[in-house]
Design a protein around this motif. Structure first.
Motif, PDB file in Angstrom:
ATOM      1  N   ALA A 143      11.146   6.658  -2.496  1.00  0.00           N
ATOM      2  CA  ALA A 143      10.097   7.688  -2.551  1.00  0.00           C
ATOM      3  C   ALA A 143       9.668   8.055  -1.135  1.00  0.00           C
ATOM      4  O   ALA A 143       9.619   7.219  -0.247  1.00  0.00           O
ATOM      5  N   GLU A 144       9.351   9.325  -0.962  1.00  0.00           N
ATOM      6  CA  GLU A 144       8.832   9.790   0.340  1.00  0.00           C
ATOM      7  C   GLU A 144       7.400   9.273   0.509  1.00  0.00           C
ATOM      8  O   GLU A 144       6.961   8.925   1.590  1.00  0.00           O
ATOM      9  N   LEU A 145       6.685   9.221  -0.617  1.00  0.00           N
ATOM     10  CA  LEU A 145       5.289   8.779  -0.603  1.00  0.00           C
ATOM     11  C   LEU A 145       5.247   7.261  -0.800  1.00  0.00           C
ATOM     12  O   LEU A 145       5.685   6.763  -1.826  1.00  0.00           O
ATOM     13  N   LEU A 146       4.739   6.528   0.179  1.00  0.00           N
ATOM     14  CA  LEU A 146       4.634   5.075   0.043  1.00  0.00           C
ATOM     15  C   LEU A 146       3.235   4.641   0.442  1.00  0.00           C
ATOM     16  O   LEU A 146       2.547   5.334   1.171  1.00  0.00           O
ATOM     17  N   ARG A 147       2.827   3.490  -0.061  1.00  0.00           N
ATOM     18  CA  ARG A 147       1.446   3.065   0.150  1.00  0.00           C
ATOM     19  C   ARG A 147       1.393   1.661   0.755  1.00  0.00           C
ATOM     20  O   ARG A 147       2.065   0.753   0.270  1.00  0.00           O
ATOM     21  N   SER A 148       0.550   1.511   1.765  1.00  0.00           N
ATOM     22  CA  SER A 148       0.297   0.188   2.338  1.00  0.00           C
ATOM     23  C   SER A 148      -0.753  -0.540   1.505  1.00  0.00           C
ATOM     24  O   SER A 148      -1.570   0.096   0.825  1.00  0.00           O
ATOM     25  N   GLY A 149      -0.741  -1.874   1.550  1.00  0.00           N
ATOM     26  CA  GLY A 149      -1.762  -2.654   0.847  1.00  0.00           C
ATOM     27  C   GLY A 149      -1.591  -2.660  -0.666  1.00  0.00           C
ATOM     28  O   GLY A 149      -2.479  -3.079  -1.401  1.00  0.00           O
ATOM     29  N   LYS A 150      -0.446  -2.180  -1.138  1.00  0.00           N
ATOM     30  CA  LYS A 150      -0.147  -2.186  -2.577  1.00  0.00           C
ATOM     31  C   LYS A 150       0.907  -3.258  -2.851  1.00  0.00           C
ATOM     32  O   LYS A 150       1.296  -4.006  -1.965  1.00  0.00           O
ATOM     33  N   THR A 151       1.409  -3.294  -4.095  1.00  0.00           N
ATOM     34  CA  THR A 151       2.367  -4.341  -4.451  1.00  0.00           C
ATOM     35  C   THR A 151       3.801  -3.829  -4.277  1.00  0.00           C
ATOM     36  O   THR A 151       4.191  -2.871  -4.954  1.00  0.00           O
ATOM     37  N   PRO A 152       4.598  -4.457  -3.384  1.00  0.00           N
ATOM     38  CA  PRO A 152       6.004  -4.037  -3.248  1.00  0.00           C
ATOM     39  C   PRO A 152       6.749  -4.242  -4.568  1.00  0.00           C
ATOM     40  O   PRO A 152       6.481  -5.189  -5.305  1.00  0.00           O
TER      41      PRO A 152
END
Length: 328
Positions: A143-152
């Protein structure tokens, strides 16, 4: 990048401290620093967030899954493709874990599963089964959109190994309160499910910054089949890995030239297909793109309750082994 690493590690420690300990144990046993192994589980998140080209060559980079759900033939077939580096760096883990006290956000006390693992990675990210009758395979999506502090995604699929029914599985993937940091697709069913439905779930980070994963769930009821590779078929989000998408389009086109599969033989032929030009379903040095190779094919036969494993083209060879499913 240190911030992304730390935020994500803290988040996972809150939800799944037992899997962080598991990874610490792998690091100790392999005499590798823990942060190097944790970074393997951020393979998409860090490079994307920093807008770097992913340089880590030790990752699952492609795979194709076929589901056949007929009354007398229920199959989940999967190719595992990797850059040629991990060729002999993968193994089966058959684990039975019993804890004194409940572990993590789902209070898990006992796990018994079998999973094909890449060296240094948690189990759960390729082809898997557990003693509750869960069988599942994973297709990486970028995904182009990724989030820090979330669950890999690796930690969510690791947690999936402990689930005992369909509701549990969706709860783990939805990950309420946190949500997925990156994307993949999960193909699964439970042998004991009276409805006999297979599911393909596309999972991605929430576009609305909700604290849960974005899930798109497709049911594959009796009488149907499904193909999934390394692209979003239903989620409308930008995808980052152009080569993986190009290869996915080519593999789906190859599947489209076959009649709908209804037997193990059909699935073996399709997963061994080399008609795709540059990007084939069965990927081998010399025949298709050189950098990626199919390292294993697994076919779960829910009717016979076996899992067959191939390391050569399944359309031309017999399986290396047929293992019984753990489900009693």
């Amino acid at each position: 990048s240190e911030q992304i690493y730390n935020e994500t590690l803290e988040s996972v420690k809150d939800s799944f401290p037992q899997y962080i300990r598991e990874l610490e144990g792998v690091a100790d046993g392999a005499e590798v620093e823990f942060h190097k192994l944790f970074l393997l589980h951020l393979d998409d998140i860090l490079p994307q967030a920093l807008k770097l080209q992913p340089r880590n060559n030790n990752q699952p980079t492609g795979c194709s899954t076929i589901i056949v759900n007929q009354k007398n033939c229920r199959l989940l077939g999967h190719t595992e493709d990797a850059l040629t580096e991990p060729l002999n760096h993968y193994y089966f883990v058959d684990a039975h874990i019993i804890s004194d006290k409940p572990q993590g956000k789902y209070n898990v006390k006992e796990e018994h599963f079998m999973s094909l693992c890449y060296a240094g990675h948690l189990p759960g990210y390729t082809m898997n089964q557990n003693y509750h009758g869960l069988v599942f395979t994973i297709n990486t999506s970028s995904a182009e959109l990724l989030r820090s502090g979330k669950t890999p995604r690796h930690f969510l699929t690791r947690a999936l190994l402990a689930t005992s029914n369909v509701d549990d599985a969706f709860r783990v993937l939805r990950d309420a309160g946190v949500g997925a940091a990156d994307a993949c697709s999960i193909n699964f069913t439970f042998l004991a499910d009276p409805r006999q439905i297979f599911y393909n779930v596309e999972m991605a980070p929430s576009p609305d910054r909700k604290n849960e994963s974005l899930l798109n769930i497709k049911e594959i009821p009796l009488g149907n089949h499904n193909y999934h590779v390394n692209q979003f078929d239903r989620i409308h989000q930008d995808q980052a890995n152009a080569l993986m998408v190009e290869s996915s389009v080519s593999r789906m086109q190859a599947f489209g030239t076959y009649k709908p599969p209804s037997s193990e033989q059909d699935v073996r032929h399709m997963l061994g297909d080399v008609s795709g030009g540059l990007y084939c379903v069965w990927r081998e040095n010399g025949s298709c793109d050189e950098v990626v190779k199919t390292i294993a094919v697994g076919i779960f036969d829910l009717t016979a309750r076996t899992m067959s494993l191939y390391s050569d083209n399944p359309s031309q060879t017999e399986p290396h082994c047929r293992l019984p499913l753990l489900f009693k």
